[in-house]
Write a protein that holds these residues in place. Sequence first.
Motif, PDB file in Angstrom:
ATOM      1  N   ALA A  48      56.497 -28.106   5.320  1.00  0.00           N
ATOM      2  CA  ALA A  48      56.761 -28.727   6.622  1.00  0.00           C
ATOM      3  C   ALA A  48      56.873 -30.230   6.431  1.00  0.00           C
ATOM      4  CB  ALA A  48      55.645 -28.395   7.608  1.00  0.00           C
ATOM      5  N   GLY A  49      57.909 -30.820   7.015  1.00  0.00           N
ATOM      6  CA  GLY A  49      58.082 -32.267   6.886  1.00  0.00           C
ATOM      7  C   GLY A  49      56.879 -33.030   7.418  1.00  0.00           C
ATOM      8  N   ASN A  50      56.310 -32.524   8.511  1.00  0.00           N
ATOM      9  CA  ASN A  50      55.123 -33.131   9.105  1.00  0.00           C
ATOM     10  C   ASN A  50      54.133 -32.001   9.399  1.00  0.00           C
ATOM     11  OD1 ASN A  50      53.194 -34.482  10.542  1.00  0.00           O
ATOM     12  ND2 ASN A  50      54.540 -35.074  12.239  1.00  0.00           N
ATOM     13  N   PRO A  51      53.298 -31.633   8.418  1.00  0.00           N
ATOM     14  CA  PRO A  51      52.387 -30.495   8.591  1.00  0.00           C
ATOM     15  C   PRO A  51      51.500 -30.584   9.830  1.00  0.00           C
ATOM     16  CG  PRO A  51      52.391 -31.204   6.313  1.00  0.00           C
ATOM     17  CD  PRO A  51      53.176 -32.228   7.085  1.00  0.00           C
ATOM     18  N   ALA A  52      51.141 -31.791  10.247  1.00  0.00           N
ATOM     19  CA  ALA A  52      50.274 -31.953  11.420  1.00  0.00           C
ATOM     20  C   ALA A  52      50.969 -31.505  12.703  1.00  0.00           C
ATOM     21  CB  ALA A  52      49.813 -33.402  11.531  1.00  0.00           C
ATOM     22  N   SER A  53      52.296 -31.477  12.693  1.00  0.00           N
ATOM     23  CA  SER A  53      53.036 -31.093  13.899  1.00  0.00           C
ATOM     24  C   SER A  53      53.186 -29.578  14.049  1.00  0.00           C
ATOM     25  CB  SER A  53      54.428 -31.735  13.879  1.00  0.00           C
ATOM     26  OG  SER A  53      55.221 -31.134  12.856  1.00  0.00           O
ATOM     27  N   VAL A  54      52.775 -28.820  13.037  1.00  0.00           N
ATOM     28  CA  VAL A  54      52.917 -27.361  13.070  1.00  0.00           C
ATOM     29  C   VAL A  54      51.691 -26.746  13.733  1.00  0.00           C
ATOM     30  CG1 VAL A  54      53.161 -25.275  11.672  1.00  0.00           C
ATOM     31  CG2 VAL A  54      54.337 -27.378  10.991  1.00  0.00           C
ATOM     32  N   ASP A  55      51.947 -25.910  14.742  1.00  0.00           N
ATOM     33  CA  ASP A  55      50.857 -25.205  15.429  1.00  0.00           C
ATOM     34  C   ASP A  55      50.951 -23.720  15.090  1.00  0.00           C
ATOM     35  OD1 ASP A  55      48.975 -24.086  17.089  1.00  0.00           O
ATOM     36  OD2 ASP A  55      50.019 -24.592  18.955  1.00  0.00           O
ATOM     37  N   PRO A  56      50.205 -23.257  14.075  1.00  0.00           N
ATOM     38  CA  PRO A  56      50.271 -21.842  13.677  1.00  0.00           C
ATOM     39  C   PRO A  56      49.848 -20.877  14.778  1.00  0.00           C
ATOM     40  CG  PRO A  56      49.062 -23.125  12.047  1.00  0.00           C
ATOM     41  CD  PRO A  56      49.289 -24.006  13.240  1.00  0.00           C
ATOM     42  N   GLY A  57      49.181 -21.384  15.824  1.00  0.00           N
ATOM     43  CA  GLY A  57      48.750 -20.528  16.927  1.00  0.00           C
ATOM     44  C   GLY A  57      49.780 -20.355  18.020  1.00  0.00           C
ATOM     45  N   SER A  58      50.894 -21.078  17.940  1.00  0.00           N
ATOM     46  CA  SER A  58      51.896 -20.986  19.017  1.00  0.00           C
ATOM     47  C   SER A  58      52.719 -19.708  18.883  1.00  0.00           C
ATOM     48  CB  SER A  58      52.824 -22.209  18.997  1.00  0.00           C
ATOM     49  OG  SER A  58      53.776 -22.090  17.952  1.00  0.00           O
ATOM     50  N   ASP A  59      53.157 -19.188  20.020  1.00  0.00           N
ATOM     51  CA  ASP A  59      53.982 -17.969  20.037  1.00  0.00           C
ATOM     52  C   ASP A  59      55.299 -18.179  19.294  1.00  0.00           C
ATOM     53  OD1 ASP A  59      52.051 -16.636  21.494  1.00  0.00           O
ATOM     54  OD2 ASP A  59      53.053 -16.949  23.430  1.00  0.00           O
ATOM     55  N   GLU A  60      55.887 -19.365  19.452  1.00  0.00           N
ATOM     56  CA  GLU A  60      57.165 -19.644  18.792  1.00  0.00           C
ATOM     57  C   GLU A  60      57.011 -19.628  17.275  1.00  0.00           C
ATOM     58  OE1 GLU A  60      55.859 -21.701  21.172  1.00  0.00           O
ATOM     59  OE2 GLU A  60      57.152 -21.149  22.864  1.00  0.00           O
ATOM     60  N   PHE A  61      55.930 -20.230  16.783  1.00  0.00           N
ATOM     61  CA  PHE A  61      55.693 -20.242  15.339  1.00  0.00           C
ATOM     62  C   PHE A  61      55.475 -18.822  14.838  1.00  0.00           C
ATOM     63  CE2 PHE A  61      53.059 -20.415  11.544  1.00  0.00           C
ATOM     64  CZ  PHE A  61      53.760 -21.332  10.761  1.00  0.00           C
ATOM     65  N   ALA A  62      54.653 -18.052  15.539  1.00  0.00           N
ATOM     66  CA  ALA A  62      54.368 -16.672  15.128  1.00  0.00           C
ATOM     67  C   ALA A  62      55.656 -15.862  15.069  1.00  0.00           C
ATOM     68  CB  ALA A  62      53.368 -16.034  16.085  1.00  0.00           C
ATOM     69  N   GLU A  63      56.504 -15.988  16.079  1.00  0.00           N
ATOM     70  CA  GLU A  63      57.777 -15.235  16.105  1.00  0.00           C
ATOM     71  C   GLU A  63      58.693 -15.666  14.967  1.00  0.00           C
ATOM     72  OE1 GLU A  63      60.514 -12.436  17.204  1.00  0.00           O
ATOM     73  OE2 GLU A  63      58.519 -12.659  18.062  1.00  0.00           O
ATOM     74  N   SER A  64      58.676 -16.951  14.622  1.00  0.00           N
ATOM     75  CA  SER A  64      59.556 -17.446  13.557  1.00  0.00           C
ATOM     76  C   SER A  64      59.159 -16.904  12.189  1.00  0.00           C
ATOM     77  CB  SER A  64      59.556 -18.974  13.529  1.00  0.00           C
ATOM     78  OG  SER A  64      58.350 -19.466  12.951  1.00  0.00           O
ATOM     79  N   ASN A  65      57.946 -16.389  12.068  1.00  0.00           N
ATOM     80  CA  ASN A  65      57.464 -15.849  10.795  1.00  0.00           C
ATOM     81  C   ASN A  65      57.517 -14.332  10.720  1.00  0.00           C
ATOM     82  OD1 ASN A  65      56.762 -18.063   9.070  1.00  0.00           O
ATOM     83  ND2 ASN A  65      55.238 -18.596  10.595  1.00  0.00           N
ATOM     84  N   LEU A  66      58.235 -13.709  11.637  1.00  0.00           N
ATOM     85  CA  LEU A  66      58.466 -12.269  11.559  1.00  0.00           C
ATOM     86  C   LEU A  66      59.806 -12.067  10.858  1.00  0.00           C
ATOM     87  CD1 LEU A  66      57.381 -11.113  15.136  1.00  0.00           C
ATOM     88  CD2 LEU A  66      56.038 -11.074  13.004  1.00  0.00           C
ATOM     89  N   MET A  67      59.762 -11.568   9.642  1.00  0.00           N
ATOM     90  CA  MET A  67      60.965 -11.385   8.842  1.00  0.00           C
ATOM     91  C   MET A  67      61.506  -9.970   9.047  1.00  0.00           C
ATOM     92  SD  MET A  67      61.410 -14.289   7.470  1.00  0.00           S
ATOM     93  CE  MET A  67      60.527 -15.249   8.686  1.00  0.00           C
ATOM     94  N   HIS A  68      62.632  -9.875   9.723  1.00  0.00           N
ATOM     95  CA  HIS A  68      63.291  -8.604  10.014  1.00  0.00           C
ATOM     96  C   HIS A  68      64.235  -8.307   8.847  1.00  0.00           C
ATOM     97  CE1 HIS A  68      61.778  -9.945  13.844  1.00  0.00           C
ATOM     98  NE2 HIS A  68      62.034  -8.768  14.374  1.00  0.00           N
ATOM     99  N   SER A  69      63.806  -7.399   7.977  1.00  0.00           N
ATOM    100  CA  SER A  69      64.503  -7.268   6.701  1.00  0.00           C
ATOM    101  C   SER A  69      64.936  -5.844   6.378  1.00  0.00           C
ATOM    102  CB  SER A  69      63.612  -7.783   5.570  1.00  0.00           C
ATOM    103  OG  SER A  69      62.502  -6.919   5.389  1.00  0.00           O
ATOM    104  N   ILE A  70      65.902  -5.770   5.478  1.00  0.00           N
ATOM    105  CA  ILE A  70      66.307  -4.524   4.830  1.00  0.00           C
ATOM    106  C   ILE A  70      66.048  -4.755   3.345  1.00  0.00           C
ATOM    107  CG2 ILE A  70      68.161  -2.869   4.376  1.00  0.00           C
ATOM    108  CD1 ILE A  70      69.584  -3.990   6.898  1.00  0.00           C
ATOM    109  N   ASN A  71      65.160  -3.962   2.775  1.00  0.00           N
ATOM    110  CA  ASN A  71      64.729  -4.129   1.376  1.00  0.00           C
ATOM    111  C   ASN A  71      64.201  -5.534   1.094  1.00  0.00           C
ATOM    112  OD1 ASN A  71      65.658  -1.530   1.131  1.00  0.00           O
ATOM    113  ND2 ASN A  71      67.118  -1.949  -0.491  1.00  0.00           N
ATOM    114  N   GLY A  72      63.633  -6.175   2.113  1.00  0.00           N
ATOM    115  CA  GLY A  72      63.075  -7.512   1.936  1.00  0.00           C
ATOM    116  C   GLY A  72      64.091  -8.633   2.046  1.00  0.00           C
TER     117      GLY A  72
END
Length: 164
Positions: A48-72
Motif C-alpha cells: 500500500a502506498g500509504n499503509p495508514a490509510s488502509v482500513d482492513p475492517g471496511s466493507d469495501e476493503f473486505a470485498e476487494s480481497n475476495l478473489m473470484h477465480s477459476i483454478n486460482g
Amino acid sequence: MGHMIITAQGKAKADGSPVDVDRELITSFMVVDENQSPYLQQNIDTYAGNPASVDPGSDEFAESNLMHSINGYVFGNLPGLDMKKGERVRWYLMGMGTEVDLHTPHWHGNTVLVDQHRRDVVELLPATMLTADMQPDNLGKWLYHCHVSDHILAGMLATFTVNP
C-alpha cells in the motif's frame, strides 16, 4: 484440494486416461477470501502506498480481497484451455466455497453434453463436481466464465481456444 479422476476398469488407456477422450481439462470455481491470509498486514505494509490509510475492517476493503477465480486465476489469465476442432474433450468441473458460492460455468461458442443433455451452462453448488463432454466444432477463442453476474465482474472468467 483438487480433483481425483477415476476411470472405470477396462475403459482406460495405459496412462489411466479414458479411452473415449482425446483431451481432459480440469477447472475449479472458487471465491478465495484473502482477508483470511496470515500475510494480510504484511501485504498492506509492503504494497500500500500509504499503509495508514488502509482500513482492513471496511466493507469495501473486505470485498476487494475476495478473489473470484477459476483454478486460482482471475480476469482471463488461466492458461492451457486449448483444444482442436473435433477432439473429444472431457471437462471436469468443481465448485468450492461457502453457501454463497453458487457457480454456473458457461461456455461461449460451443456446447457440452452433460447427462445426455446438450448445454452451454451448468450449475455447481459448493463441494460439487460434474463432468461435461465437448466435441468442439466452432474455431476461435471463446469466453468461459461463471454466469453469476457479480462473479463475472469480479474476474471469474477465462478463455478456451479451439484450433484447426
